[in-house]
Design a protein around this motif. Structure first.
Motif, PDB file in Angstrom:
ATOM      1  N   SER A 140      -0.347  23.082  16.796  1.00  0.00           N
ATOM      2  CA  SER A 140      -0.802  23.982  15.725  1.00  0.00           C
ATOM      3  C   SER A 140      -0.099  25.338  15.772  1.00  0.00           C
ATOM      4  CB  SER A 140      -2.318  24.179  15.804  1.00  0.00           C
ATOM      5  OG  SER A 140      -2.672  24.776  17.038  1.00  0.00           O
ATOM      6  N   HIS A 141       0.582  25.650  16.871  1.00  0.00           N
ATOM      7  CA  HIS A 141       1.307  26.916  17.014  1.00  0.00           C
ATOM      8  C   HIS A 141       2.773  26.790  16.610  1.00  0.00           C
ATOM      9  CE1 HIS A 141      -1.723  27.385  20.520  1.00  0.00           C
ATOM     10  NE2 HIS A 141      -2.245  27.885  19.419  1.00  0.00           N
ATOM     11  N   SER A 142       3.198  25.600  16.193  1.00  0.00           N
ATOM     12  CA  SER A 142       4.625  25.372  15.956  1.00  0.00           C
ATOM     13  C   SER A 142       5.035  25.651  14.516  1.00  0.00           C
ATOM     14  CB  SER A 142       5.005  23.939  16.335  1.00  0.00           C
ATOM     15  OG  SER A 142       4.398  23.021  15.462  1.00  0.00           O
ATOM     16  N   ASN A 143       6.358  25.862  14.352  1.00  0.00           N
ATOM     17  CA  ASN A 143       6.931  26.045  13.025  1.00  0.00           C
ATOM     18  C   ASN A 143       7.468  24.699  12.522  1.00  0.00           C
ATOM     19  OD1 ASN A 143       9.429  25.647  14.310  1.00  0.00           O
ATOM     20  ND2 ASN A 143       9.863  27.843  14.429  1.00  0.00           N
ATOM     21  N   PHE A 144       8.198  24.707  11.427  1.00  0.00           N
ATOM     22  CA  PHE A 144       8.706  23.466  10.841  1.00  0.00           C
ATOM     23  C   PHE A 144       9.781  22.809  11.693  1.00  0.00           C
ATOM     24  CE2 PHE A 144       7.199  25.848   7.073  1.00  0.00           C
ATOM     25  CZ  PHE A 144       6.195  24.968   6.695  1.00  0.00           C
ATOM     26  N   ASN A 145      10.338  23.543  12.631  1.00  0.00           N
ATOM     27  CA  ASN A 145      11.387  23.022  13.489  1.00  0.00           C
ATOM     28  C   ASN A 145      10.837  22.466  14.802  1.00  0.00           C
ATOM     29  OD1 ASN A 145      14.113  22.474  13.878  1.00  0.00           O
ATOM     30  ND2 ASN A 145      14.510  24.427  14.888  1.00  0.00           N
ATOM     31  N   GLY A 146       9.510  22.498  14.958  1.00  0.00           N
ATOM     32  CA  GLY A 146       8.893  21.971  16.166  1.00  0.00           C
ATOM     33  C   GLY A 146       8.875  22.935  17.333  1.00  0.00           C
ATOM     34  N   LYS A 147       9.298  24.169  17.114  1.00  0.00           N
ATOM     35  CA  LYS A 147       9.255  25.210  18.142  1.00  0.00           C
ATOM     36  C   LYS A 147       8.040  26.096  17.864  1.00  0.00           C
ATOM     37  CE  LYS A 147      13.334  23.773  19.404  1.00  0.00           C
ATOM     38  NZ  LYS A 147      13.393  22.735  20.395  1.00  0.00           N
ATOM     39  N   PHE A 176      14.140  37.089  20.389  1.00  0.00           N
ATOM     40  CA  PHE A 176      13.700  35.786  20.867  1.00  0.00           C
ATOM     41  C   PHE A 176      14.873  35.140  21.586  1.00  0.00           C
ATOM     42  CE2 PHE A 176      10.790  36.889  17.493  1.00  0.00           C
ATOM     43  CZ  PHE A 176       9.561  36.574  18.055  1.00  0.00           C
ATOM     44  N   LEU A 177      14.839  35.194  22.911  1.00  0.00           N
ATOM     45  CA  LEU A 177      15.963  34.761  23.738  1.00  0.00           C
ATOM     46  C   LEU A 177      16.033  33.252  23.902  1.00  0.00           C
ATOM     47  CD1 LEU A 177      15.497  37.478  26.492  1.00  0.00           C
ATOM     48  CD2 LEU A 177      17.007  37.561  24.486  1.00  0.00           C
ATOM     49  N   ASN A 178      14.886  32.614  24.057  1.00  0.00           N
ATOM     50  CA  ASN A 178      14.810  31.166  24.244  1.00  0.00           C
ATOM     51  C   ASN A 178      13.628  30.630  23.459  1.00  0.00           C
ATOM     52  OD1 ASN A 178      16.883  30.445  26.327  1.00  0.00           O
ATOM     53  ND2 ASN A 178      15.778  32.014  27.474  1.00  0.00           N
ATOM     54  N   PRO A 179      13.787  29.471  22.828  1.00  0.00           N
ATOM     55  CA  PRO A 179      12.660  28.901  22.085  1.00  0.00           C
ATOM     56  C   PRO A 179      11.568  28.421  23.038  1.00  0.00           C
ATOM     57  CG  PRO A 179      14.492  27.362  22.127  1.00  0.00           C
ATOM     58  CD  PRO A 179      14.979  28.632  22.755  1.00  0.00           C
ATOM     59  N   ILE A 180      10.355  28.437  22.544  1.00  0.00           N
ATOM     60  CA  ILE A 180       9.212  27.946  23.308  1.00  0.00           C
ATOM     61  C   ILE A 180       8.812  26.604  22.705  1.00  0.00           C
ATOM     62  CG2 ILE A 180       6.831  28.392  23.992  1.00  0.00           C
ATOM     63  CD1 ILE A 180       7.497  31.418  23.695  1.00  0.00           C
ATOM     64  N   GLU A 181       8.637  25.619  23.566  1.00  0.00           N
ATOM     65  CA  GLU A 181       8.340  24.258  23.136  1.00  0.00           C
ATOM     66  C   GLU A 181       6.837  23.984  23.168  1.00  0.00           C
ATOM     67  OE1 GLU A 181      10.900  22.381  22.151  1.00  0.00           O
ATOM     68  OE2 GLU A 181      12.474  23.703  22.905  1.00  0.00           O
ATOM     69  N   ILE A 182       6.409  23.058  22.337  1.00  0.00           N
ATOM     70  CA  ILE A 182       5.029  22.560  22.389  1.00  0.00           C
ATOM     71  C   ILE A 182       4.798  21.987  23.792  1.00  0.00           C
ATOM     72  CG2 ILE A 182       3.430  20.810  21.491  1.00  0.00           C
ATOM     73  CD1 ILE A 182       5.019  21.060  18.797  1.00  0.00           C
ATOM     74  N   HIS A 189       6.022  29.095  16.771  1.00  0.00           N
ATOM     75  CA  HIS A 189       6.287  30.085  15.732  1.00  0.00           C
ATOM     76  C   HIS A 189       6.349  31.488  16.339  1.00  0.00           C
ATOM     77  CE1 HIS A 189       5.838  32.361  12.028  1.00  0.00           C
ATOM     78  NE2 HIS A 189       6.101  31.250  11.373  1.00  0.00           N
ATOM     79  N   GLY A 190       7.407  32.224  15.997  1.00  0.00           N
ATOM     80  CA  GLY A 190       7.577  33.579  16.505  1.00  0.00           C
ATOM     81  C   GLY A 190       6.422  34.491  16.141  1.00  0.00           C
ATOM     82  N   GLY A 191       5.851  34.299  14.965  1.00  0.00           N
ATOM     83  CA  GLY A 191       4.716  35.113  14.539  1.00  0.00           C
ATOM     84  C   GLY A 191       3.504  34.909  15.429  1.00  0.00           C
ATOM     85  N   TYR A 192       3.336  33.686  15.919  1.00  0.00           N
ATOM     86  CA  TYR A 192       2.219  33.417  16.823  1.00  0.00           C
ATOM     87  C   TYR A 192       2.425  34.166  18.139  1.00  0.00           C
ATOM     88  CZ  TYR A 192      -1.312  31.077  19.558  1.00  0.00           C
ATOM     89  OH  TYR A 192      -2.407  30.824  20.362  1.00  0.00           O
ATOM     90  N   ILE A 193       3.661  34.156  18.635  1.00  0.00           N
ATOM     91  CA  ILE A 193       3.974  34.862  19.885  1.00  0.00           C
ATOM     92  C   ILE A 193       3.777  36.363  19.692  1.00  0.00           C
ATOM     93  CG2 ILE A 193       5.793  35.379  21.566  1.00  0.00           C
ATOM     94  CD1 ILE A 193       4.580  32.499  21.714  1.00  0.00           C
ATOM     95  N   LEU A 194       4.216  36.907  18.551  1.00  0.00           N
ATOM     96  CA  LEU A 194       4.018  38.333  18.272  1.00  0.00           C
ATOM     97  C   LEU A 194       2.537  38.693  18.241  1.00  0.00           C
ATOM     98  CD1 LEU A 194       6.739  38.978  15.566  1.00  0.00           C
ATOM     99  CD2 LEU A 194       6.649  39.956  17.861  1.00  0.00           C
ATOM    100  N   ASN A 195       1.722  37.817  17.683  1.00  0.00           N
ATOM    101  CA  ASN A 195       0.277  38.040  17.647  1.00  0.00           C
ATOM    102  C   ASN A 195      -0.294  38.122  19.067  1.00  0.00           C
ATOM    103  OD1 ASN A 195      -2.400  38.221  16.620  1.00  0.00           O
ATOM    104  ND2 ASN A 195      -2.635  36.026  16.889  1.00  0.00           N
TER     105      ASN A 195
END
Length: 183
Positions: free
Chosen positions: A22-29, A65-71, A31-37
């Protein structure tokens, strides 16, 4: 009024959260907005702990955002008050993600949030000073001073008076950029 000081170590906070679909974007990573929150929440908690007051976010320094965060990864955020002014504090935040199956840990981003302490009438209130106990805390304080100076310089550079601004005086600056001017 007696000036109070608190050790930087007293404000440190760490939170961890498992990243879910539920925290992911359309690319499966994630979402940066969730991390900012989440970063804003930990900045609030850290600043409020130091100031013993409700705090609001005044500004956020660059977030890269240096590295993507995975589910499925465990995200840990560490925050500390790195600098205090009269009513404001700079909170440094470091975000790391851990693959809980492999143990691989990666630094995902770092940022600085400027928080302001408020009273019940929404007026800014003085915050305790900071006791620096080691070279890391001194380095962080000095870095925050440089960030503040850099921010002040940016405001000076872009403080154009919109009533007297003449674009034609600045067109030469735009020549090397990928921009088309149609005045």
């Amino acid at each position: 009024m007696k000036k109070t000081y608190k050790p930087a170590a007293n404000s440190r906070i760490s939170i961890s959260e498992l990243m879910q679909p539920s925290h992911s974007n359309f690319n499966g990573k994630i979402h940066g907005g969730y991390i900012l929150n989440l970063m804003d929440q930990i900045a609030f908690a850290c600043a409020s702990k130091h100031s013993e007051a409700y705090c609001v976010t005044a500004s956020v320094n660059t977030v890269d955002f240096l590295n993507p965060i995975e589910i499925g990864e465990l995200v840990t955020m560490k925050a500390s008050v790195n600098y205090v002014g009269n009513t404001s504090m700079v909170v440094g935040i470091r975000v790391i993600a851990e693959n809980i199956r492999t143990g691989n840990v990666k630094h995902c981003n770092s940022s600085y949030f400027t928080m302001v302490a408020k009273n019940d009438d929404n007026e800014s209130v003085a915050v305790p000073g900071l006791i620096l106990s080691n070279s890391i805390e001194i380095r962080r304080f000095l870095k925050a001073i440089e960030l503040i100076k850099s921010k002040e310089n940016r405001h000076e550079v872009f403080n154009f008076n919109h009533k007297t601004f003449a674009a034609e005086n600045y067109l030469h600056i735009l020549e090397p950029y990928k921009v088309k001017i149609e005045l």
